[in-house]
Design a protein around this motif. Structure first.
Motif, mmCIF file in Angstrom:
data_model
loop_
_atom_site.group_PDB
_atom_site.id
_atom_site.type_symbol
_atom_site.label_atom_id
_atom_site.label_comp_id
_atom_site.label_asym_id
_atom_site.label_seq_id
_atom_site.Cartn_x
_atom_site.Cartn_y
_atom_site.Cartn_z
ATOM 1 N N VAL A 53 0.791 -1.040 -0.002
ATOM 2 C CA VAL A 53 0.040 -0.055 -0.011
ATOM 3 C C VAL A 53 0.768 1.214 -0.011
ATOM 4 C CG1 VAL A 53 -1.733 1.262 1.173
ATOM 5 C CG2 VAL A 53 -1.748 -1.039 1.399
ATOM 6 N N THR A 54 0.596 2.060 -0.809
ATOM 7 C CA THR A 54 1.324 3.633 -0.920
ATOM 8 C C THR A 54 0.609 4.578 0.019
ATOM 9 O OG1 THR A 54 1.739 3.038 -3.305
ATOM 10 C CG2 THR A 54 2.237 5.227 -2.341
ATOM 11 N N TYR A 55 1.434 5.242 0.716
ATOM 12 C CA TYR A 55 0.977 6.112 1.964
ATOM 13 C C TYR A 55 1.013 7.536 1.292
ATOM 14 C CZ TYR A 55 -0.378 8.563 5.915
ATOM 15 O OH TYR A 55 -0.893 9.491 6.978
ATOM 16 N N ASP A 68 -2.764 17.903 -5.254
ATOM 17 C CA ASP A 68 -1.439 17.557 -5.305
ATOM 18 C C ASP A 68 -1.564 15.810 -5.267
ATOM 19 O OD1 ASP A 68 -0.369 19.636 -5.968
ATOM 20 O OD2 ASP A 68 0.272 19.942 -4.093
ATOM 21 N N THR A 69 -2.204 15.389 -3.969
ATOM 22 C CA THR A 69 -2.264 13.896 -3.541
ATOM 23 C C THR A 69 -2.913 13.207 -4.919
ATOM 24 O OG1 THR A 69 -2.286 14.459 -1.260
ATOM 25 C CG2 THR A 69 -3.087 12.190 -2.131
ATOM 26 N N VAL A 70 -4.084 13.632 -5.360
ATOM 27 C CA VAL A 70 -4.886 13.083 -6.437
ATOM 28 C C VAL A 70 -4.156 12.947 -7.576
ATOM 29 C CG1 VAL A 70 -6.554 13.263 -8.102
ATOM 30 C CG2 VAL A 70 -7.092 13.381 -5.634
ATOM 31 N N GLU A 71 -3.169 13.980 -7.923
ATOM 32 C CA GLU A 71 -2.403 14.023 -9.090
ATOM 33 C C GLU A 71 -1.279 12.862 -8.861
ATOM 34 O OE1 GLU A 71 -2.661 15.059 -12.093
ATOM 35 O OE2 GLU A 71 -4.742 15.674 -11.171
ATOM 36 N N HIS A 72 -0.512 12.744 -7.680
ATOM 37 C CA HIS A 72 0.502 12.085 -7.391
ATOM 38 C C HIS A 72 0.017 10.552 -7.487
ATOM 39 C CE1 HIS A 72 3.252 14.930 -6.348
ATOM 40 N NE2 HIS A 72 2.987 15.145 -5.102
ATOM 41 N N VAL A 73 -1.090 10.006 -6.955
ATOM 42 C CA VAL A 73 -1.919 8.760 -7.146
ATOM 43 C C VAL A 73 -1.700 8.331 -8.620
ATOM 44 C CG1 VAL A 73 -3.878 7.535 -6.709
ATOM 45 C CG2 VAL A 73 -3.104 8.889 -4.958
ATOM 46 N N HIS A 77 0.201 5.624 -10.523
ATOM 47 C CA HIS A 77 -0.794 4.301 -10.702
ATOM 48 C C HIS A 77 -1.358 4.423 -12.045
ATOM 49 C CE1 HIS A 77 0.602 3.164 -6.774
ATOM 50 N NE2 HIS A 77 0.040 4.014 -6.442
ATOM 51 N N GLY A 78 -1.464 5.528 -12.616
ATOM 52 C CA GLY A 78 -2.209 5.627 -14.208
ATOM 53 C C GLY A 78 -3.527 5.681 -14.093
ATOM 54 N N GLY A 79 -4.390 6.067 -12.859
ATOM 55 C CA GLY A 79 -5.646 6.486 -12.801
ATOM 56 C C GLY A 79 -6.177 6.059 -11.347
ATOM 57 N N ILE A 80 -7.434 6.498 -11.195
ATOM 58 C CA ILE A 80 -8.160 6.108 -10.067
ATOM 59 C C ILE A 80 -9.574 5.490 -10.468
ATOM 60 C CG2 ILE A 80 -9.306 6.954 -7.875
ATOM 61 C CD1 ILE A 80 -7.540 9.332 -7.902
ATOM 62 N N LEU A 117 -13.778 18.157 -1.349
ATOM 63 C CA LEU A 117 -12.343 18.179 -2.099
ATOM 64 C C LEU A 117 -11.969 16.869 -2.777
ATOM 65 C CD1 LEU A 117 -10.490 20.565 0.402
ATOM 66 C CD2 LEU A 117 -11.900 21.182 -1.851
ATOM 67 N N ALA A 118 -12.058 15.926 -2.052
ATOM 68 C CA ALA A 118 -11.582 14.554 -2.603
ATOM 69 C C ALA A 118 -12.153 14.072 -3.903
ATOM 70 C CB ALA A 118 -11.595 13.399 -1.572
ATOM 71 N N SER A 119 -13.695 14.141 -3.614
ATOM 72 C CA SER A 119 -14.607 14.243 -4.936
ATOM 73 C C SER A 119 -14.327 14.819 -5.932
ATOM 74 C CB SER A 119 -16.180 13.958 -4.271
ATOM 75 O OG SER A 119 -16.231 12.942 -3.322
ATOM 76 N N LYS A 120 -14.273 16.119 -5.632
ATOM 77 C CA LYS A 120 -14.200 17.152 -6.768
ATOM 78 C C LYS A 120 -12.902 16.846 -7.564
ATOM 79 C CE LYS A 120 -12.818 22.015 -7.405
ATOM 80 N NZ LYS A 120 -12.608 23.487 -6.704
ATOM 81 N N HIS A 121 -11.855 16.558 -6.968
ATOM 82 C CA HIS A 121 -10.392 16.352 -7.863
ATOM 83 C C HIS A 121 -10.177 14.815 -8.292
ATOM 84 C CE1 HIS A 121 -8.562 20.317 -7.254
ATOM 85 N NE2 HIS A 121 -9.425 20.276 -5.871
ATOM 86 N N ALA A 122 -11.174 14.091 -7.674
ATOM 87 C CA ALA A 122 -11.045 12.519 -8.376
ATOM 88 C C ALA A 122 -11.975 12.303 -9.354
ATOM 89 C CB ALA A 122 -11.356 11.606 -7.184
ATOM 90 N N LEU A 123 -13.024 13.200 -9.626
ATOM 91 C CA LEU A 123 -14.195 12.747 -10.374
ATOM 92 C C LEU A 123 -13.566 12.515 -11.827
ATOM 93 C CD1 LEU A 123 -17.273 14.593 -8.975
ATOM 94 C CD2 LEU A 123 -17.011 12.470 -9.953
ATOM 95 N N SER A 124 -12.870 13.587 -12.287
ATOM 96 C CA SER A 124 -12.372 13.684 -13.787
ATOM 97 C C SER A 124 -11.561 12.364 -14.009
ATOM 98 C CB SER A 124 -11.483 15.009 -13.996
ATOM 99 O OG SER A 124 -10.278 14.748 -13.369
ATOM 100 N N HIS A 125 -10.897 11.912 -13.096
ATOM 101 C CA HIS A 125 -10.269 10.526 -13.206
ATOM 102 C C HIS A 125 -10.985 9.242 -13.053
ATOM 103 C CE1 HIS A 125 -6.680 12.977 -13.044
ATOM 104 N NE2 HIS A 125 -6.828 13.423 -11.902
ATOM 105 N N LEU A 126 -11.996 9.499 -12.286
ATOM 106 C CA LEU A 126 -13.008 8.284 -12.324
ATOM 107 C C LEU A 126 -13.845 8.200 -13.713
ATOM 108 C CD1 LEU A 126 -14.082 8.929 -8.597
ATOM 109 C CD2 LEU A 126 -12.831 6.875 -9.354
ATOM 110 N N ARG A 127 -14.285 9.136 -14.150
ATOM 111 C CA ARG A 127 -14.889 9.458 -15.196
ATOM 112 C C ARG A 127 -14.323 8.430 -16.365
ATOM 113 N NH1 ARG A 127 -15.681 15.170 -14.401
ATOM 114 N NH2 ARG A 127 -17.612 15.339 -13.521
ATOM 115 N N GLU A 128 -12.780 8.634 -16.190
ATOM 116 C CA GLU A 128 -12.142 7.792 -17.379
ATOM 117 C C GLU A 128 -11.933 6.385 -16.900
ATOM 118 O OE1 GLU A 128 -8.337 9.684 -17.519
ATOM 119 O OE2 GLU A 128 -9.098 11.756 -18.074
#
Length: 233
Positions: A53-55, A68-73, A77-80, A117-128
Motif C-alpha cells: 500500500v502506498t501512503y 497534489d495527492t490525487v495527481e501523485h496517485v 498508478h495511471g488513474g483512479i 474536495l477529494a470527490s471534486k478532484h478525483a471525479l475527472s479521473h473516475l470518469r475515465e
C-alpha cells in the motif's frame, strides 16, 4: 456467507486510512487485489498498513494538498477507479446555544470539506475509469436531529446530499453512494462505552465488505443510495 471480490487492476484511493474504519477498508481492498493509495493527515510511522500500500500524507481540508495527492496517485498508478471517503471524526457536542463556532468549523472541515474536495478532484479521473465509483461515510444520526451533536449530524447529512448530487451529475459515468454507520466496534468506542452491547456493533471489516460491494460490478445498478451499516446496534 463469505464473498470474495476481484479488484485486480483497480486503483482505489482511501482517505482517513489511519483510523480503524479506514484501515479496515484498506485491508479489504488489498485482499481483493486492488492497488491501494492510502491518505491521511497522520505521520507515516503512525499508520499501520498492509505491504504494497502506498501512503500519502496530506491535509484533505486543504484544496492544494488534495489536488497534489490525487495527481501523485494518478501519476504513480495511471488513474483512479474508486474513491472511498472515510476521513471524519466525532467530537461529541453541546446544545446549539452552547456550541463553539470553532467546533462547528472543525467538524464541517473534517467531515464534509474533505469528502467534497477529494470527490471534486478525483471525479475527472473516475470518469475515465470503466465503472468509477465513490463511497463516502455518512451516519445513521444524519437522518434526524438529536440532542447535543447537531453539528456532527449536519455534516453527515451534507455528505449524503453531496453524494446524491454527484450521482445525479454523473449518471452513466461514475456511481456515488454513501454508507450510514452508527456505533462501530473499535477499541476507542469500547473504551468510551464499556457497558454497551459490543456484540451488536458492526466491525470495520464488516463495513468494509459493504464498501467493497458498492465499488464492485455487483452493485452496478446502485447509485445515489444511503446504505445502512449499523447491524443490530
Amino acid at each position: 456467507m463469505s464473498v470474495e471480490y476481484d479488484f485486480e487492476g483497480q486503483v482505489v484511493l482511501v482517505t482517513g486510512a489511519g483510523g480503524a474504519l479506514g484501515g479496515g477498508v484498506v485491508e479489504a481492498f488489498t485482499a481483493g487485489g486492488a492497488t491501494v493509495a492510502a491518505a491521511d493527515l497522520l505521520e507515516p510511522d503512525e499508520v499501520d498498513l498492509p505491504d504494497g500500500v502506498t501512503y500519502y500524507q496530506g491535509d484533505f481540508t486543504d484544496e492544494e494538498a488534495v489536488a497534489d495527492t490525487v495527481e501523485h496517485v494518478v501519476d504513480a498508478h495511471g488513474g483512479i477507479d474508486a474513491l472511498v471517503n472515510v476521513a471524519g471524526t466525532w467530537r461529541g457536542g453541546s446544545p446549539v446555544d452552547e456550541t463553539d463556532v470553532e467546533l462547528f468549523d472543525f467538524l464541517f472541515d473534517v467531515n464534509l470539506k474533505t469528502m467534497f474536495l477529494a470527490s471534486k478532484h478525483a471525479l475527472s479521473h473516475l470518469r475515465e475509469s470503466d465503472g468509477g465509483a465513490i463511497v463516502s461515510v455518512s451516519a445513521r444520526s444524519s437522518l434526524e436531529g438529536g440532542t447535543g451533536d447537531s453539528v456532527y449530524r449536519a455534516t453527515k447529512a451534507g455528505v449524503r446530499l453531496i453524494t446524491e448530487s454527484i450521482a445525479e451529475e454523473n449518471r452513466g459515468e461514475v456511481r456515488a453512494n454513501a454508507i450510514m454507520p452508527s456505533v462501530i466496534d473499535t477499541p476507542a468506542n469500547r473504551e468510551m462505552m464499556p457497558d454497551a452491547d459490543h456484540d451488536s456493533w458492526p466491525t470495520p471489516a464488516e463495513i468494509a465488505e459493504v464498501i467493497c460491494f458498492l465499488c464492485s460490478d455487483a452493485s452496478g445498478v446502485t447509485s445515489g443510495a444511503a446504505v445502512p451499516v449499523y447491524g443490530e446496534a
